[in-house]
Design an enzyme around this catalytic site. Structure first.
Site, mmCIF file in Angstrom:
data_model
loop_
_atom_site.group_PDB
_atom_site.id
_atom_site.type_symbol
_atom_site.label_atom_id
_atom_site.label_comp_id
_atom_site.label_asym_id
_atom_site.label_seq_id
_atom_site.Cartn_x
_atom_site.Cartn_y
_atom_site.Cartn_z
ATOM 1 N N HIS A 230 23.810 3.304 86.815
ATOM 2 C CA HIS A 230 22.743 2.500 87.397
ATOM 3 C C HIS A 230 22.807 2.499 88.919
ATOM 4 O O HIS A 230 23.836 2.833 89.529
ATOM 5 C CB HIS A 230 22.836 1.059 86.889
ATOM 6 C CG HIS A 230 24.149 0.400 87.222
ATOM 7 N ND1 HIS A 230 24.426 -0.137 88.468
ATOM 8 C CD2 HIS A 230 25.268 0.215 86.476
ATOM 9 C CE1 HIS A 230 25.655 -0.629 88.468
ATOM 10 N NE2 HIS A 230 26.193 -0.436 87.275
ATOM 11 N N GLU B 247 28.444 -1.719 79.700
ATOM 12 C CA GLU B 247 29.752 -1.687 80.349
ATOM 13 C C GLU B 247 30.793 -2.370 79.457
ATOM 14 O O GLU B 247 30.454 -3.115 78.524
ATOM 15 C CB GLU B 247 29.648 -2.399 81.704
ATOM 16 C CG GLU B 247 30.915 -2.446 82.543
ATOM 17 C CD GLU B 247 31.455 -1.081 82.878
ATOM 18 O OE1 GLU B 247 32.128 -0.484 81.994
ATOM 19 O OE2 GLU B 247 31.236 -0.612 84.011
#
Length: 215
Positions: free
Chosen positions: A11, A85
């Protein structure tokens, strides 16, 4: 079965990246720099082979990045929480320095990459995190055999994928970069699993031809 071509992309930047705060499963959005990084990435990917499908983590920093690319390329976008994550439990929202000062013995286990260490407060061990990531990516790759698949995800996920593609263990020291919006290229086949094609391509972040004023 034809190989799946994978673009594995971290990201864009967040305010917590700048502050070095542990994000984990907390839903932190992109900052202005992160949005610009994603826009430059989208313009760069338009000049390469078409993307057949995009799949993103459901956390907004990854999903915002993916949506910018999907809007530019027209590739269909889906969401998969398996690309999140690693969960760091109670450590989320803190810096490593804060954690190290409060719990030095546990911080040392993290620093040594102890594969069995579980962050307090419901975190994931490296072993369970690796299992989640590899199962998710293998399933997505199999579903997109012969296609180009873009995955929008997080630094820890990319670390797992690099190790899987190169045969490195969980405790081997990291010598590779995992930059925001860097493009990492992998191939997947059912027989060979993941293999590394290219890593940490950030040329779009310096390419003046991709400036919004000239795009």
């Amino acid at each position: 079965m034809e190989p799946t071509r994978i673009l594995a992309i971290r990201h864009g930047e967040t305010a917590w990246n700048v502050d070095t705060r542990i994000q984990g499963h907390l839903d932190i959005p992109l900052n202005a720099t992160g949005r610009e990084q994603a826009s430059r990435l989208a313009r760069a990917l338009l000049g390469h082979a078409p993307i057949d499908a995009i799949c993103s983590s459901d956390l907004s920093r990854a999903l915002q990045t993916a949506r910018i690319v999907a809007d530019a390329t027209g590739a269909p976008l889906s969401v998969n929480a398996g690309l999140r994550e690693r969960c760091f439990g109670d450590l989320q929202g803190h810096t490593f320095a804060e954690f190290s000062a409060a719990a030095p013995q546990q911080a040392e286990r993290w620093r040594r990459r102890d594969p069995d260490w579980v962050p307090p407060g419901g975190g994931e061990s490296l072993l369970s995190f690796r299992e989640r990531v590899t199962q998710t990516v293998q399933a997505l790759a199999a579903q997109n055999a012969g296609k180009t698949l873009a995955l929008f995800t997080h630094g820890g996920v990319l670390d797992v994928l690099y190790r899987a593609a190169t045969g490195l263990g969980l405790q081997d020291a990291r010598t590779w970069q995992i930059g925001n919006t860097a493009v990492n290229r992998l191939l997947w086949t059912p027989d060979s699993g993941l293999t590394l094609v290219g890593w940490a391509d950030t040329t779009h972040l310096e390419d003046e031809s991709l400036d919004e004023s000239t795009a």
